[in-house]
Design a protein around this motif. Sequence first.
Motif, PDB file in Angstrom:
ATOM      1  N   SER A 176       0.848  -1.186   0.000  1.00 36.50           N
ATOM      2  CA  SER A 176       0.000   0.000   0.000  1.00 36.50           C
ATOM      3  C   SER A 176       0.887   1.241   0.000  1.00 36.50           C
ATOM      4  N   ASP A 231      -4.206   1.223  -5.384  1.00 33.81           N
ATOM      5  CA  ASP A 231      -4.165   2.521  -6.044  1.00 33.81           C
ATOM      6  C   ASP A 231      -3.608   3.554  -5.060  1.00 33.81           C
ATOM      7  N   ASP A 232      -3.544   4.808  -5.469  1.00 32.17           N
ATOM      8  CA  ASP A 232      -2.940   5.841  -4.620  1.00 32.17           C
ATOM      9  C   ASP A 232      -3.741   6.114  -3.353  1.00 32.17           C
ATOM     10  N   ASP A 233      -5.009   5.703  -3.328  1.00 30.23           N
ATOM     11  CA  ASP A 233      -5.827   5.849  -2.124  1.00 30.23           C
ATOM     12  C   ASP A 233      -5.715   4.643  -1.198  1.00 30.23           C
ATOM     13  N   ARG A 253     -15.511  -0.922   0.486  1.00 29.06           N
ATOM     14  CA  ARG A 253     -15.408  -0.732   1.934  1.00 29.06           C
ATOM     15  C   ARG A 253     -16.180  -1.781   2.712  1.00 29.06           C
ATOM     16  N   GLN A 283      -4.264   7.501 -11.731  1.00 28.97           N
ATOM     17  CA  GLN A 283      -4.913   8.417 -10.797  1.00 28.97           C
ATOM     18  C   GLN A 283      -6.034   7.652 -10.099  1.00 28.97           C
ATOM     19  N   PRO A 284      -6.365   7.992  -8.857  1.00 29.58           N
ATOM     20  CA  PRO A 284      -7.466   7.296  -8.181  1.00 29.58           C
ATOM     21  C   PRO A 284      -8.743   7.346  -9.012  1.00 29.58           C
TER      22      PRO A 284
END
Length: 618
Positions: A176, A231-233, A253, A283-284
């Motif tokens: 992550s 991903d970036d998130d 979630r 990108q997210p």
Amino acid sequence: MSATVVSSAAVEPLSAAVACAAQRDFASLQVARDGVYWVQYCPEDGCNRIVQLNDGRQRMLTPEGFSVRSRVHEYGGGAWCLAGDRLLFVNDADQQIWLQPRPCNGGRVPPLRLTDTPDCRYGDLLWDPHRRCVIAVAEEHGPDGVRNRLVAVSLHSGQSRVLAQGHDFYSSPCLSPDGGTLAWLCWDHPHQPWTSSLLYRATLDPDGRCHAAEVLAGRGGGESLFQPGFDDDGVLHVVSDRSGWWNLYRLARNGRWHNVCPLEAEFGVAQWQLGLSTWTSPQPGRYGCSLVVNGAGRLLSVAADGDARRLVAGFSLFRSLCSDGRWLYAIAEASDRSVAVIAVDPDSGALEVLAGGTVPRHALSLPQCFHCSVGDESVHGFFYPPVVGDPAEPPPLLVMTHGGPTATSYPVYRPALQYWTGRGFAVLDLNYRGSAGYGREYRHRLAGNWGQSDVEDVAAAICALAERRQIDPARVFVRGNSAGGYTTLNALASIGSIRAGASLYGVADPLTLRQVTHKFESCYLDWLLGDPQQNPEPYRTRSPLHRAGSISCPVIFFQGARDAVVLPDQTRRMHDALKARGIDTELHLFDDEAHGFRLAANQVRVLESELAFYRRMI
């Protein structure tokens, strides 16, 4: 993809030497602030070297005496990674991890060996900047057998710490963005990664120890997983074939998996090698994805809501995707030019070719999609008409059966294939049932049927092309490498009309192969043929060596003396069995080759010897 460029008298056919020299390839693409990096295969010496492209200038970074290649699972992959101001790579000769300063440091500093574990091989390298260590798949070869684990190797001491163990195989570690979560894939015998695997997720503490490892996908079995990533998130994704097709899924979630872009297409590939990449998230909420539809590749820009837009026409395969947050980068292949490294703007679709992509000067045969029926099922492939010869006279046919067998032949430029069309042969590149690229059901068609359904497909394809008057059925040749050699030899024993065949390090005795082959494929044959203890019959009735008495046409063999997958003794025994019966046969043994021929000089010898052999039969 149906046009054929017909050569004129002024156009020289592609020579074997030029064809083999043109088989330069790219792999393992990565991007950083100081440029784009990839591994480049050089056919002249068979070595792999890391190349950096910066400001339009290419620099070969790997010093003489080194070759970047892992041998984990024998097929390797993921043999290097960027590591801050350095790069890490696995050296082919000793299978150890080496450390080399990046060019941004200036000057040339020789690589230093990071690990010193002679009995261990490494692959699937992943840099952990938070703990300054490299996470890798470690394959230890000891007196009690082969053990695979996921480890972290300290950049300071070279010592390793076990992160995960207990399963037969590991692959695809990913971190992550905050470094607090690690995910990976694993699987156990008797499965292969394309039949059933597991996705794990664990917490990493500041010292790099794994805690609370849990299975997030694949627990029920029968699900093949590929390329997990964050991903970036920090949202975890994975490619799964739970729908019958390898599609990209996002972990919601609520703990459920959401199919990002449901399609009857393959977002994944059969994981014969480590370190493969078919998707990235620049990108997210946005994705760049390579996928395969009916055996041919596409590049898509996919939004979070699943809206997909095709990028880049003119290429038919995309691999090794990565991104710098602005551009998508990929290794791209087409049917009419050499392999290329490309950059694509996902917003505008603008394309820049960074390396390769040259158009050959010789006459080209372009692939035509091929389909035919076997009972109520379809068989796929790509047909290449000859570029020389009398158009009014049906040409001889060369059927190519790919290795694997769970693999794919794509409609891309292959100089060695064009060598044949430039000499008057039509070529059928056959994706027999059991090939990847056409969904899970098609991919699993060989389960229990190897040496049977694939041979039926060869026969059906020959008949279909003959009925369409596209080939001369009296001049049909079949060639195959590795598992494709097994299909070829069984086809020669089953189809009396075949004029001659070629087996390149092909399987001749599956029972012996099962007993002596390497760990990665040691249970593969149980899936393809069955457990020999419970059902020994297929190992006899579908063994080319046992069926040698049914082969009446000439056969030429090519074998590497260092082959650890298909041992040379199999090929020798097959050749000797045919020779004892007076069958016209040749055996070419290469002392400096293993499973798959890497040296251009040997590749030239194969093409020229095979052509001379066939010409005696025409």
